[in-house]
Design a protein around this motif. Sequence first.
Motif, PDB file in Angstrom:
ATOM      1  N   LYS A  97       0.827  -1.209   0.000  1.00  0.00           N
ATOM      2  CA  LYS A  97       0.000   0.000   0.000  1.00  0.00           C
ATOM      3  C   LYS A  97       0.859   1.255   0.000  1.00  0.00           C
ATOM      4  CE  LYS A  97      -3.906   2.137   2.452  1.00  0.00           C
ATOM      5  NZ  LYS A  97      -3.313   3.457   2.686  1.00  0.00           N
ATOM      6  N   ALA A  98       1.839   1.314   0.884  1.00  0.00           N
ATOM      7  CA  ALA A  98       2.712   2.492   0.965  1.00  0.00           C
ATOM      8  C   ALA A  98       3.517   2.669  -0.306  1.00  0.00           C
ATOM      9  CB  ALA A  98       3.634   2.372   2.175  1.00  0.00           C
ATOM     10  N   ALA A  99       3.988   1.550  -0.881  1.00  0.00           N
ATOM     11  CA  ALA A  99       4.798   1.623  -2.095  1.00  0.00           C
ATOM     12  C   ALA A  99       3.972   2.145  -3.272  1.00  0.00           C
ATOM     13  CB  ALA A  99       5.376   0.254  -2.421  1.00  0.00           C
ATOM     14  N   LEU A 100       2.751   1.646  -3.413  1.00  0.00           N
ATOM     15  CA  LEU A 100       1.895   2.114  -4.502  1.00  0.00           C
ATOM     16  C   LEU A 100       1.555   3.589  -4.342  1.00  0.00           C
ATOM     17  CD1 LEU A 100      -0.539  -0.923  -4.903  1.00  0.00           C
ATOM     18  CD2 LEU A 100       1.260  -0.207  -6.499  1.00  0.00           C
ATOM     19  N   GLU A 101       1.342   4.024  -3.113  1.00  0.00           N
ATOM     20  CA  GLU A 101       1.070   5.445  -2.872  1.00  0.00           C
ATOM     21  C   GLU A 101       2.277   6.300  -3.244  1.00  0.00           C
ATOM     22  OE1 GLU A 101      -0.017   5.614   1.204  1.00  0.00           O
ATOM     23  OE2 GLU A 101      -2.109   5.028   0.863  1.00  0.00           O
ATOM     24  N   SER A 102       3.478   5.791  -2.965  1.00  0.00           N
ATOM     25  CA  SER A 102       4.700   6.520  -3.316  1.00  0.00           C
ATOM     26  C   SER A 102       4.865   6.629  -4.832  1.00  0.00           C
ATOM     27  CB  SER A 102       5.921   5.826  -2.705  1.00  0.00           C
ATOM     28  OG  SER A 102       7.105   6.512  -3.026  1.00  0.00           O
ATOM     29  N   VAL A 103       4.588   5.535  -5.543  1.00  0.00           N
ATOM     30  CA  VAL A 103       4.679   5.556  -7.007  1.00  0.00           C
ATOM     31  C   VAL A 103       3.657   6.532  -7.581  1.00  0.00           C
ATOM     32  CG1 VAL A 103       4.498   4.205  -9.124  1.00  0.00           C
ATOM     33  CG2 VAL A 103       5.529   3.179  -7.092  1.00  0.00           C
ATOM     34  N   ASP A 104       2.438   6.497  -7.077  1.00  0.00           N
ATOM     35  CA  ASP A 104       1.400   7.405  -7.570  1.00  0.00           C
ATOM     36  C   ASP A 104       1.784   8.860  -7.318  1.00  0.00           C
ATOM     37  OD1 ASP A 104      -0.086   5.235  -8.372  1.00  0.00           O
ATOM     38  OD2 ASP A 104      -1.410   5.241  -6.618  1.00  0.00           O
ATOM     39  N   ALA A 105       2.377   9.123  -6.151  1.00  0.00           N
ATOM     40  CA  ALA A 105       2.797  10.492  -5.833  1.00  0.00           C
ATOM     41  C   ALA A 105       3.918  10.945  -6.764  1.00  0.00           C
ATOM     42  CB  ALA A 105       3.256  10.564  -4.377  1.00  0.00           C
ATOM     43  N   ALA A 106       4.821  10.030  -7.126  1.00  0.00           N
ATOM     44  CA  ALA A 106       5.907  10.369  -8.047  1.00  0.00           C
ATOM     45  C   ALA A 106       5.355  10.685  -9.443  1.00  0.00           C
ATOM     46  CB  ALA A 106       6.912   9.224  -8.121  1.00  0.00           C
ATOM     47  N   VAL A 107       4.368   9.904  -9.885  1.00  0.00           N
ATOM     48  CA  VAL A 107       3.730  10.171 -11.179  1.00  0.00           C
ATOM     49  C   VAL A 107       3.065  11.544 -11.160  1.00  0.00           C
ATOM     50  CG1 VAL A 107       1.880   9.455 -12.744  1.00  0.00           C
ATOM     51  CG2 VAL A 107       3.391   7.732 -11.736  1.00  0.00           C
ATOM     52  N   ASP A 108       2.331  11.826 -10.093  1.00  0.00           N
ATOM     53  CA  ASP A 108       1.651  13.123  -9.980  1.00  0.00           C
ATOM     54  C   ASP A 108       2.645  14.274  -9.940  1.00  0.00           C
ATOM     55  OD1 ASP A 108      -0.683  11.689  -9.904  1.00  0.00           O
ATOM     56  OD2 ASP A 108      -0.988  11.890  -7.729  1.00  0.00           O
ATOM     57  N   ARG A 109       3.783  14.060  -9.284  1.00  0.00           N
ATOM     58  CA  ARG A 109       4.803  15.102  -9.192  1.00  0.00           C
ATOM     59  C   ARG A 109       5.386  15.421 -10.572  1.00  0.00           C
ATOM     60  NH1 ARG A 109       7.085  16.349  -4.499  1.00  0.00           N
ATOM     61  NH2 ARG A 109       4.873  16.217  -3.958  1.00  0.00           N
ATOM     62  N   LEU A 110       5.608  14.400 -11.379  1.00  0.00           N
ATOM     63  CA  LEU A 110       6.107  14.615 -12.737  1.00  0.00           C
ATOM     64  C   LEU A 110       5.102  15.395 -13.585  1.00  0.00           C
ATOM     65  CD1 LEU A 110       7.712  11.125 -13.398  1.00  0.00           C
ATOM     66  CD2 LEU A 110       8.931  13.312 -13.531  1.00  0.00           C
ATOM     67  N   VAL A 111       3.827  15.035 -13.465  1.00  0.00           N
ATOM     68  CA  VAL A 111       2.792  15.747 -14.217  1.00  0.00           C
ATOM     69  C   VAL A 111       2.711  17.201 -13.768  1.00  0.00           C
ATOM     70  CG1 VAL A 111       0.314  15.860 -14.682  1.00  0.00           C
ATOM     71  CG2 VAL A 111       1.472  13.648 -14.673  1.00  0.00           C
ATOM     72  N   TRP A 112       2.857  17.419 -12.469  1.00  0.00           N
ATOM     73  CA  TRP A 112       2.805  18.778 -11.919  1.00  0.00           C
ATOM     74  C   TRP A 112       3.918  19.641 -12.505  1.00  0.00           C
ATOM     75  CZ3 TRP A 112       5.591  22.178  -8.829  1.00  0.00           C
ATOM     76  CH2 TRP A 112       4.857  23.195  -8.199  1.00  0.00           C
ATOM     77  N   TYR A 113       5.133  19.120 -12.506  1.00  0.00           N
ATOM     78  CA  TYR A 113       6.254  19.881 -13.064  1.00  0.00           C
ATOM     79  C   TYR A 113       6.128  20.036 -14.582  1.00  0.00           C
ATOM     80  CZ  TYR A 113       9.000  20.335  -8.792  1.00  0.00           C
ATOM     81  OH  TYR A 113       9.447  20.696  -7.539  1.00  0.00           O
ATOM     82  N   ALA A 114       5.597  19.020 -15.249  1.00  0.00           N
ATOM     83  CA  ALA A 114       5.387  19.137 -16.696  1.00  0.00           C
ATOM     84  C   ALA A 114       4.472  20.317 -17.012  1.00  0.00           C
ATOM     85  CB  ALA A 114       4.786  17.838 -17.248  1.00  0.00           C
ATOM     86  N   GLY A 115       3.481  20.537 -16.170  1.00  0.00           N
ATOM     87  CA  GLY A 115       2.574  21.651 -16.381  1.00  0.00           C
ATOM     88  C   GLY A 115       3.227  23.004 -16.187  1.00  0.00           C
ATOM     89  N   TRP A 116       4.292  23.052 -15.405  1.00  0.00           N
ATOM     90  CA  TRP A 116       4.990  24.314 -15.164  1.00  0.00           C
ATOM     91  C   TRP A 116       5.968  24.668 -16.275  1.00  0.00           C
ATOM     92  CZ3 TRP A 116       4.581  28.448 -12.243  1.00  0.00           C
ATOM     93  CH2 TRP A 116       3.820  28.395 -11.081  1.00  0.00           C
ATOM     94  N   SER A 117       6.270  23.756 -17.159  1.00  0.00           N
ATOM     95  CA  SER A 117       7.360  23.946 -18.120  1.00  0.00           C
ATOM     96  C   SER A 117       7.225  25.224 -18.935  1.00  0.00           C
ATOM     97  CB  SER A 117       7.455  22.735 -19.054  1.00  0.00           C
ATOM     98  OG  SER A 117       6.266  22.622 -19.820  1.00  0.00           O
ATOM     99  N   ASP A 118       6.012  25.534 -19.412  1.00  0.00           N
ATOM    100  CA  ASP A 118       5.841  26.723 -20.249  1.00  0.00           C
ATOM    101  C   ASP A 118       5.181  27.870 -19.484  1.00  0.00           C
ATOM    102  OD1 ASP A 118       3.385  25.523 -19.977  1.00  0.00           O
ATOM    103  OD2 ASP A 118       2.895  25.502 -22.113  1.00  0.00           O
ATOM    104  N   LYS A 119       5.213  27.797 -18.160  1.00  0.00           N
ATOM    105  CA  LYS A 119       4.615  28.858 -17.353  1.00  0.00           C
ATOM    106  C   LYS A 119       5.621  29.553 -16.447  1.00  0.00           C
ATOM    107  CE  LYS A 119       0.289  26.242 -17.361  1.00  0.00           C
ATOM    108  NZ  LYS A 119       0.860  25.152 -18.183  1.00  0.00           N
ATOM    109  N   ILE A 120       6.718  28.856 -16.094  1.00  0.00           N
ATOM    110  CA  ILE A 120       7.674  29.431 -15.146  1.00  0.00           C
ATOM    111  C   ILE A 120       8.294  30.711 -15.679  1.00  0.00           C
ATOM    112  CG2 ILE A 120       9.601  28.013 -15.988  1.00  0.00           C
ATOM    113  CD1 ILE A 120       8.911  29.010 -12.324  1.00  0.00           C
ATOM    114  N   ALA A 121       8.492  30.814 -17.004  1.00  0.00           N
ATOM    115  CA  ALA A 121       9.080  32.028 -17.572  1.00  0.00           C
ATOM    116  C   ALA A 121       8.142  33.220 -17.400  1.00  0.00           C
ATOM    117  CB  ALA A 121       9.405  31.819 -19.046  1.00  0.00           C
TER     118      ALA A 121
END
Length: 281
Positions: A97-121
């Motif tokens: 359970k903890a491992a799957l939650e960690s993987v899901d959080a890592a996926v969400d973190r990547l998507v979050w940063y991907a969304g910032w790529s063309d906005k941070i400037a």
Amino acid sequence: MSRLSVRKTYKLFIGGAFPRSESGRSYIVTSAKGDFLANASRASRKDARDAVSAARKAFPGWSGATAYNRGQILYRVAEMLEGRRAQFAEELGTGKKAALESVDAAVDRLVWYAGWSDKIASVRGTSNPVAGPYFNLSSPEPTGVVAVVAPADPLLGLVSVIAPAIVTGNTCVVVASERAPLASITLAEVLATSDLPGGVVNILTGLQAELAPWLAAHMDVNGLDLTGVEDAALALACEQAAAENLKRVLRPSAQDWTADPGISRMTRFLETKTVWHPASA
């Protein structure tokens, strides 16, 4: 005859390839209970230099790519990580359970940063008011090659230090968690199949005390993230070595990797370029 299973070998990730350490060394990785898990490559100073060279070679193309394209690639990394969810959960070994939650959080973190790529400037750039017939524009640009000592969290923490460095156009050399390096090499396999150009992310497994000082002193490294350094004396020595060519340094600090990351890790390794241009009559 019973079939022998093909056991996975954990190598380094340099320039988009998976070489063994040039030293031929390895070290034993054990579970929290002390059980044998695998042998991981123990990177040398030569491996660290090769990784920096690969990161420098990849920097012009990666920093010159459009921000939108970098975001697309990070999103692709998230897709590939999601597809190997069960494998990562097994390697983390923290309970299903903890491992799957960690993987899901890592996926969400990547998507979050991907969304910032063309906005941070847009957030960090500005048009400055000046007295005179000029436009004065400031815009963020990547620092260059960033050396990262990854935290002990083998996946979410690792993703949380790599993604902000590369989404803004930097390339990086990462020293993986010394105690739990296996997920980092599996993540490297994800990166290698996610349209990420070779050399943008390079991952070394081995000893912090052996690799971090050489990366800190390397004159072709422009930034240093010491988040994962637990030895205060080692962190101080790395910071002192980094001063030789005025590297930007992120000091180690306690982190809650499940919290909102904010934009500070992205802006830490950005430099601001200001341009003056005469206004048309």
